[in-house]
Design a protein around this motif. Sequence first.
Motif, short mmCIF file in Angstrom:
data_model
loop_
_atom_site.label_atom_id
_atom_site.label_comp_id
_atom_site.label_asym_id
_atom_site.label_seq_id
_atom_site.Cartn_x
_atom_site.Cartn_y
_atom_site.Cartn_z
N ALA A 1 3.91 -1.23 -3.60
CA ALA A 1 3.53 -2.31 -2.74
C ALA A 1 4.53 -3.27 -3.17
O ALA A 1 4.78 -3.68 -4.55
N ILE B 1 1.69 -7.54 -0.89
CA ILE B 1 0.52 -7.58 -1.40
C ILE B 1 0.10 -9.25 -1.06
O ILE B 1 -1.12 -9.24 -0.58
N TYR C 1 -6.14 8.38 5.20
CA TYR C 1 -6.34 7.17 4.37
C TYR C 1 -7.59 6.54 5.06
O TYR C 1 -8.26 6.09 3.93
N LEU D 1 -6.86 -2.56 3.31
CA LEU D 1 -5.84 -2.03 2.42
C LEU D 1 -5.59 -0.45 2.84
O LEU D 1 -4.42 -0.11 2.38
N PHE E 1 -1.71 -0.12 3.94
CA PHE E 1 -0.92 0.61 2.96
C PHE E 1 -0.77 2.09 3.40
O PHE E 1 0.46 2.79 3.28
N ILE F 1 2.13 3.87 1.17
CA ILE F 1 2.34 3.18 -0.09
C ILE F 1 1.06 3.75 -1.12
O ILE F 1 0.00 3.97 -0.47
N ARG F 2 1.46 4.34 -2.09
CA ARG F 2 0.63 5.01 -2.93
C ARG F 2 0.21 3.98 -4.09
O ARG F 2 -0.98 4.23 -4.75
N ASN F 3 1.05 3.29 -4.61
CA ASN F 3 0.76 2.21 -5.66
C ASN F 3 0.58 0.88 -5.09
O ASN F 3 1.59 0.36 -4.77
N THR F 4 -0.74 0.55 -5.04
CA THR F 4 -1.01 -0.82 -4.56
C THR F 4 -1.02 -1.90 -5.47
O THR F 4 -1.24 -3.03 -5.14
N ARG F 5 -0.61 -1.69 -6.73
CA ARG F 5 -0.84 -2.63 -7.73
C ARG F 5 -1.94 -3.34 -7.89
O ARG F 5 -2.94 -2.84 -8.13
N ALA G 1 -3.30 -5.42 -5.44
CA ALA G 1 -3.68 -5.84 -4.36
C ALA G 1 -5.16 -5.94 -4.22
O ALA G 1 -5.81 -6.74 -3.69
#
Length: 415
Positions: A135, A140, A287, A376, A380, A385-389, A391
């Motif tokens: 992300a 984010i 998802y 989310l 995402f 998007i796999r890595n949402t950090r 968020a």
Amino acid sequence: MVLNAIWAAFILVGFVVALIKLFQGDVTIFTKILTGLFDTAKTGFDISLGLVGVMSLWLGIMKIGERAGLITLFARALDPLFRRIFPDIPRGHPASGSMVMNFSANMLGLDNAATPLGLKAMRELQEINPDKEVASNPMIMFLVLNTAGVTLIPTSVIAIRQSMAASQGLTNFNAADIFLPTLIATFVSFCAALIVVARLQRIPLLNAPMAAFFLGFGGLMAGLYAWLAGLPAAEVARTIGLIGSLVIVGVIALFVAVGVLRRVNVYEAFVDGAKDGFQVAVTIIPYLIAILVAISVFRTTGGMDYLVGAVGSVVGALGFNTDWVAALPVGLMRPLSGSGARGLMVDVMTTYGVNSFQGTLACIIQGSTETTFYVLAVYFGSVNIRNTRYALACGLFADFVALVAAIAVAYAFFH
């Protein structure tokens, strides 16, 4: 990844709780879980499939606006503000226009219109994302502000209150009295989300465009309240419904009219945009189902009930008022499931009464918080998007602030 840990925790904690209930004699608990899993998986698919038509409609309309130059015009109009909040987005990029449209639809409580616009914005943000699986900062910021988005009028909540008041024999009941408290709670949540993400992304907020935004929005809130405060609840609902419908249909007519004036083949543009609707809806299915089934296990096993009971015991032991605890399930469920929270809200109003403090607080919570996990997972997921950090953490923080603000304003206005 935080979402991965929470997803696993929902299922594993739910399984442990189910084992405890089985040893206590509840031999149907695993049957209930399995039924809930199948029903929820079907619901996730139905939601995604039902989104195809709406996605096709809005992506088609947005394609007309894009070719007519209106999306770029919207982006330029808000460029001074968006350049401060989203410094990594190139000036004039169409993602800015899509985000503006998404925020506008959310403010009017038009969820069906907001979701396709938000998904379009995510796809455009993905185009300028240097790492397609991680992300980006603009993603984010966009999604956290989306989960904490300001809702001017909680139209659906007001409508449910009005209907239940009639069924409970209440006369002269003002179902719209939650309007201002809800607006205050959601605005506080929005500001908190903006500040925390801006700090993490080292974005300065002390500037003229931001000041103009907050002053302008504050003036809008005051003006809207002054206009609607004296109207009956039914009239408020009709007026807001008219405003929302007029804005959406007006935008469609504006896009088509400007496209025609600029000699855009509006039919062809609509079809080109609508073709993407099915693909986007199909992309989010895994998802959406993943997050819904985990929530189902945690909810069906009673994990949510144990959590609420524990909170109530702690609050009572500390000597604080526990009147608000009855509405807490709505606040805990809202980030997980919009329909689940709506059902809990109705349950609170049925148990305590529509005009009770608990029932009123449940409605304010429902109107001022967002389905963070759903947003989310879907947004995402639509761009893989796999890595949402951070968020999810920021989104849950915004929900927590909204919950605390809702309890505070409910005590100030109704207790």
